[in-house]
Design a protein around this motif. Structure first.
Motif, PDB file in Angstrom:
ATOM      1  N   THR A  72      -2.181  -8.254  -0.466  1.00 37.70           N
ATOM      2  CA  THR A  72      -2.859  -6.965  -0.418  1.00 37.70           C
ATOM      3  C   THR A  72      -3.988  -6.880  -1.444  1.00 37.70           C
ATOM      4  O   THR A  72      -4.856  -6.015  -1.335  1.00 37.70           O
ATOM      5  N   ARG A  73      -3.952  -7.743  -2.430  1.00 38.60           N
ATOM      6  CA  ARG A  73      -4.974  -7.690  -3.483  1.00 38.60           C
ATOM      7  C   ARG A  73      -6.363  -7.988  -2.902  1.00 38.60           C
ATOM      8  O   ARG A  73      -6.570  -8.994  -2.247  1.00 38.60           O
ATOM      9  N   ARG A  74      -7.282  -7.089  -3.100  1.00 41.23           N
ATOM     10  CA  ARG A  74      -8.686  -7.199  -2.677  1.00 41.23           C
ATOM     11  C   ARG A  74      -8.859  -7.229  -1.157  1.00 41.23           C
ATOM     12  O   ARG A  74      -9.952  -7.515  -0.672  1.00 41.23           O
ATOM     13  N   SER A  75      -7.800  -6.959  -0.401  1.00 43.10           N
ATOM     14  CA  SER A  75      -7.943  -6.967   1.053  1.00 43.10           C
ATOM     15  C   SER A  75      -7.910  -5.565   1.643  1.00 43.10           C
ATOM     16  O   SER A  75      -8.177  -5.392   2.837  1.00 43.10           O
ATOM     17  N   ILE A  76      -7.584  -4.569   0.836  1.00 41.09           N
ATOM     18  CA  ILE A  76      -7.515  -3.190   1.318  1.00 41.09           C
ATOM     19  C   ILE A  76      -8.502  -2.300   0.579  1.00 41.09           C
ATOM     20  O   ILE A  76      -9.257  -1.550   1.199  1.00 41.09           O
ATOM     21  N   SER A  77      -8.507  -2.392  -0.734  1.00 40.78           N
ATOM     22  CA  SER A  77      -9.358  -1.507  -1.526  1.00 40.78           C
ATOM     23  C   SER A  77     -10.834  -1.841  -1.318  1.00 40.78           C
ATOM     24  O   SER A  77     -11.220  -3.009  -1.293  1.00 40.78           O
ATOM     25  N   PRO A  78     -11.693  -0.824  -1.170  1.00 35.68           N
ATOM     26  CA  PRO A  78     -13.124  -1.076  -0.968  1.00 35.68           C
ATOM     27  C   PRO A  78     -13.858  -1.502  -2.228  1.00 35.68           C
ATOM     28  O   PRO A  78     -15.019  -1.910  -2.163  1.00 35.68           O
ATOM     29  N   THR A  79     -13.189  -1.415  -3.382  1.00 33.08           N
ATOM     30  CA  THR A  79     -13.839  -1.802  -4.627  1.00 33.08           C
ATOM     31  C   THR A  79     -12.798  -2.368  -5.578  1.00 33.08           C
ATOM     32  O   THR A  79     -11.630  -1.980  -5.553  1.00 33.08           O
ATOM     33  N   ALA A  80     -13.222  -3.300  -6.438  1.00 41.19           N
ATOM     34  CA  ALA A  80     -12.272  -4.047  -7.268  1.00 41.19           C
ATOM     35  C   ALA A  80     -11.624  -3.201  -8.352  1.00 41.19           C
ATOM     36  O   ALA A  80     -10.567  -3.571  -8.871  1.00 41.19           O
ATOM     37  N   ASP A  81     -12.219  -2.073  -8.725  1.00 43.17           N
ATOM     38  CA  ASP A  81     -11.638  -1.289  -9.816  1.00 43.17           C
ATOM     39  C   ASP A  81     -10.674  -0.211  -9.333  1.00 43.17           C
ATOM     40  O   ASP A  81     -10.255   0.641 -10.123  1.00 43.17           O
ATOM     41  N   ILE A  82     -10.313  -0.218  -8.037  1.00 39.55           N
ATOM     42  CA  ILE A  82      -9.245   0.638  -7.520  1.00 39.55           C
ATOM     43  C   ILE A  82      -8.159  -0.281  -6.963  1.00 39.55           C
ATOM     44  O   ILE A  82      -8.376  -0.994  -5.987  1.00 39.55           O
ATOM     45  N   LEU A  83      -6.997  -0.289  -7.617  1.00 30.98           N
ATOM     46  CA  LEU A  83      -5.910  -1.171  -7.231  1.00 30.98           C
ATOM     47  C   LEU A  83      -4.944  -0.457  -6.285  1.00 30.98           C
ATOM     48  O   LEU A  83      -4.557   0.695  -6.540  1.00 30.98           O
ATOM     49  N   VAL A  84      -4.561  -1.147  -5.213  1.00 25.99           N
ATOM     50  CA  VAL A  84      -3.629  -0.539  -4.254  1.00 25.99           C
ATOM     51  C   VAL A  84      -2.180  -0.870  -4.588  1.00 25.99           C
ATOM     52  O   VAL A  84      -1.271  -0.187  -4.104  1.00 25.99           O
ATOM     53  N   GLU A  85      -1.951  -1.909  -5.406  1.00 25.65           N
ATOM     54  CA  GLU A  85      -0.569  -2.297  -5.715  1.00 25.65           C
ATOM     55  C   GLU A  85       0.230  -1.161  -6.358  1.00 25.65           C
ATOM     56  O   GLU A  85       1.402  -0.939  -5.972  1.00 25.65           O
ATOM     57  N   PRO A  86      -0.322  -0.396  -7.304  1.00 25.17           N
ATOM     58  CA  PRO A  86       0.444   0.734  -7.849  1.00 25.17           C
ATOM     59  C   PRO A  86       0.761   1.800  -6.807  1.00 25.17           C
ATOM     60  O   PRO A  86       1.827   2.429  -6.874  1.00 25.17           O
ATOM     61  N   ILE A  87      -0.137   1.985  -5.830  1.00 23.25           N
ATOM     62  CA  ILE A  87       0.139   2.954  -4.764  1.00 23.25           C
ATOM     63  C   ILE A  87       1.311   2.464  -3.918  1.00 23.25           C
ATOM     64  O   ILE A  87       2.220   3.236  -3.571  1.00 23.25           O
ATOM     65  N   ILE A  88       1.296   1.173  -3.579  1.00 25.37           N
ATOM     66  CA  ILE A  88       2.368   0.598  -2.770  1.00 25.37           C
ATOM     67  C   ILE A  88       3.714   0.769  -3.474  1.00 25.37           C
ATOM     68  O   ILE A  88       4.706   1.198  -2.874  1.00 25.37           O
ATOM     69  N   GLU A  89       3.769   0.440  -4.761  1.00 20.30           N
ATOM     70  CA  GLU A  89       5.030   0.541  -5.492  1.00 20.30           C
ATOM     71  C   GLU A  89       5.466   1.992  -5.648  1.00 20.30           C
ATOM     72  O   GLU A  89       6.668   2.293  -5.624  1.00 20.30           O
ATOM     73  N   GLU A 102       7.990   8.718  -0.417  1.00 24.52           N
ATOM     74  CA  GLU A 102       7.234   9.906  -0.032  1.00 24.52           C
ATOM     75  C   GLU A 102       5.776   9.531   0.211  1.00 24.52           C
ATOM     76  O   GLU A 102       5.272   8.562  -0.363  1.00 24.52           O
ATOM     77  N   PRO A 103       5.055  10.308   1.049  1.00 21.53           N
ATOM     78  CA  PRO A 103       3.633  10.032   1.281  1.00 21.53           C
ATOM     79  C   PRO A 103       2.814  10.177   0.005  1.00 21.53           C
ATOM     80  O   PRO A 103       3.178  10.913  -0.915  1.00 21.53           O
ATOM     81  N   PHE A 104       1.715   9.444  -0.028  1.00 20.56           N
ATOM     82  CA  PHE A 104       0.769   9.484  -1.142  1.00 20.56           C
ATOM     83  C   PHE A 104      -0.572   9.922  -0.589  1.00 20.56           C
ATOM     84  O   PHE A 104      -1.044   9.366   0.405  1.00 20.56           O
ATOM     85  N   ASP A 105      -1.199  10.905  -1.204  1.00 22.51           N
ATOM     86  CA  ASP A 105      -2.482  11.403  -0.717  1.00 22.51           C
ATOM     87  C   ASP A 105      -3.334  11.791  -1.918  1.00 22.51           C
ATOM     88  O   ASP A 105      -3.049  12.795  -2.586  1.00 22.51           O
ATOM     89  N   ARG A 106      -4.366  10.973  -2.188  1.00 26.17           N
ATOM     90  CA  ARG A 106      -5.164  11.243  -3.378  1.00 26.17           C
ATOM     91  C   ARG A 106      -6.574  10.673  -3.207  1.00 26.17           C
ATOM     92  O   ARG A 106      -6.754   9.639  -2.559  1.00 26.17           O
ATOM     93  N   VAL A 107      -7.535  11.347  -3.801  1.00 20.74           N
ATOM     94  CA  VAL A 107      -8.906  10.852  -3.855  1.00 20.74           C
ATOM     95  C   VAL A 107      -9.080  10.089  -5.157  1.00 20.74           C
ATOM     96  O   VAL A 107      -8.831  10.626  -6.243  1.00 20.74           O
ATOM     97  N   LEU A 108      -9.478   8.816  -5.036  1.00 23.53           N
ATOM     98  CA  LEU A 108      -9.648   7.965  -6.207  1.00 23.53           C
ATOM     99  C   LEU A 108     -11.132   7.622  -6.382  1.00 23.53           C
ATOM    100  O   LEU A 108     -11.832   7.334  -5.400  1.00 23.53           O
ATOM    101  N   HIS A 109     -11.595   7.644  -7.631  1.00 24.31           N
ATOM    102  CA  HIS A 109     -13.008   7.433  -7.938  1.00 24.31           C
ATOM    103  C   HIS A 109     -13.229   6.029  -8.500  1.00 24.31           C
ATOM    104  O   HIS A 109     -12.435   5.529  -9.287  1.00 24.31           O
ATOM    105  N   SER A 110     -14.296   5.415  -8.095  1.00 23.51           N
ATOM    106  CA  SER A 110     -14.692   4.100  -8.586  1.00 23.51           C
ATOM    107  C   SER A 110     -15.933   4.234  -9.463  1.00 23.51           C
ATOM    108  O   SER A 110     -16.989   4.701  -8.997  1.00 23.51           O
ATOM    109  N   LYS A 111     -15.782   3.830 -10.714  1.00 20.65           N
ATOM    110  CA  LYS A 111     -16.953   3.830 -11.590  1.00 20.65           C
ATOM    111  C   LYS A 111     -17.934   2.747 -11.181  1.00 20.65           C
ATOM    112  O   LYS A 111     -19.154   2.928 -11.263  1.00 20.65           O
ATOM    113  N   ARG A 112     -17.392   1.627 -10.755  1.00 21.16           N
ATOM    114  CA  ARG A 112     -18.256   0.499 -10.387  1.00 21.16           C
ATOM    115  C   ARG A 112     -19.134   0.858  -9.194  1.00 21.16           C
ATOM    116  O   ARG A 112     -20.331   0.545  -9.172  1.00 21.16           O
TER     117      ARG A 112
END
Length: 332
Positions: free
Chosen positions: A30-47, A54-64
């Motif tokens: 899943t690393r780098r195959s889902i997130s549109p940018t490298a500074d947003i990690l999906v692994e913590p969302i998965i765990e 429970e469902p997860f629903d959040r807007v995440l911001h990328s500085k990069r």
């Protein structure tokens, strides 16, 4: 434009990507195959979703990238509360989330020879809520499969599971309404080998259902009449794993865990002996006269012809044999 991703989480600490948008994936990281940018990690969302269920629903911001994405994750929960997978949508915060594909999780017990299922797994194939039961036989599920890709690998996982096994394959499945569906199926045995966790994903809108050939099913000759039925038989348990073609109406087999054994206990040793001879290569085929369960307390006398179950360019499967079943003239 946002898209859905399907992540399998069948084993604790392991998560792989099995589908993105309209494309199946080969159980990749899943690393780098889902997130549109490298500074947003999906692994913590998965765990987080795996742990909270429970469902997860959040807007995440990328500085990069100097922009934001909405991450919405939906847990696919199995019959014992484990998160078998996660559907994750990633897209623009202002974009409406597209409809999720149907998914579900089941557990195949290798000790009880039962499938524990959720209502969602039944609903995927059209089972009405009033008709749904929490357990089923593997034959009930496999009988819905019009075509199984990697069928021998699939049977090896559910019959003789070993730690570290993993399989992603396809089922072409018959819906109760009559149409065919294409399911992505992902399997992993539990660490103790007592069960196999399964993730189902209905991919029919992107992949057309497939159909088998007689050669793929191990048949080298046609059926010997309309009352002859062909099945894969697991002799050790006396279980019918798969009917090839239409199952006979005069045999009660789908709910044997509730209604009793398919083969009469007095006759099962004969079929087990025939299976040993077949698998040892002593004979090319055997014929036995046995009683099969008609239903309630009734039995029907049948002629059972047994042959090796062998796919092209593969050795015969030691756990399974191919049987042709035809009713005898006299009945018990």
């Amino acid at each position: 434009m946002g898209s859905w991703h399907v992540i399998e989480t069948l084993t604790e600490g392991v998560a792989t990507l099995v589908a993105s948008g309209n494309e199946a994936k080969g159980m990749i990281s899943t690393r780098r195959s889902i997130s549109p940018t490298a500074d947003i990690l999906v692994e913590p969302i998965i765990e987080h979703v795996r742990r909270t269920r429970e469902p997860f629903d959040r807007v995440l911001h990328s500085k990069r990238a100097n922009r934001a994405w909405r991450f919405y994750a939906w847990p696919i929960i199995g019959p014992f509360g484990d998160v078998h997978g996660i559907q994750m949508w990633v897209g623009d915060p202002k974009e409406p989330i597209a409809e999720r594909r149907l998914t579900s999780g089941t557990v195949w017990s290798t000790t009880e020879w039962l499938i524990y299922q959720t209502w969602e797994s039944g609903a995927m194939s059209g089972t009405r809520l009033d008709d749904w039961v929490p357990t089923a036989l593997s034959s009930d599920y496999i009988n819905r499969a019009i075509h199984m890709e990697k069928e021998q690998e699939f049977l090896e996982v559910v019959l003789t599971p070993k730690p570290g096994m993993a399989l992603s394959t396809w089922f072409s499945v018959r819906h109760d309404d009559g149409h065919a569906m294409q399911w992505q199926v992902v399997l992993r045995p539990t660490a103790d080998g007592t069960a196999v966790r399964v993730l189902y994903h209905d991919f029919s809108d992107a992949y057309p259902p497939s159909t088998p050939t007689l050669a793929e099913l191990g048949l080298t000759e046609g059926l010997d009449g309309s009352r002859v039925h062909v099945a894969l038989f697991e002799a050790r348990r006396g279980a019918i794993a798969l009917w090839i073609g239409r199952a006979p109406e005069w045999v009660e087999w789908q709910y044997a865990h509730l209604t009793g054994p398919v083969v009469h206990p007095d006759d099962l040793p004969a079929l087990q002996d025939s299976a040993k001879r077949i698998n040892a290569g002593e004979v090319p085929s055997t014929v036995d006269l046995v009683q099969l369960h008609r239903g309630n307390t009734e039995w029907v006398k049948c002629s059972v012809t047994m042959r090796p179950f062998q796919l092209e360019d593969r050795p015969a499967h030691a756990e399974l044999t191919l049987i042709q079943v035809a009713p005898a003239d006299d009945q018990y």
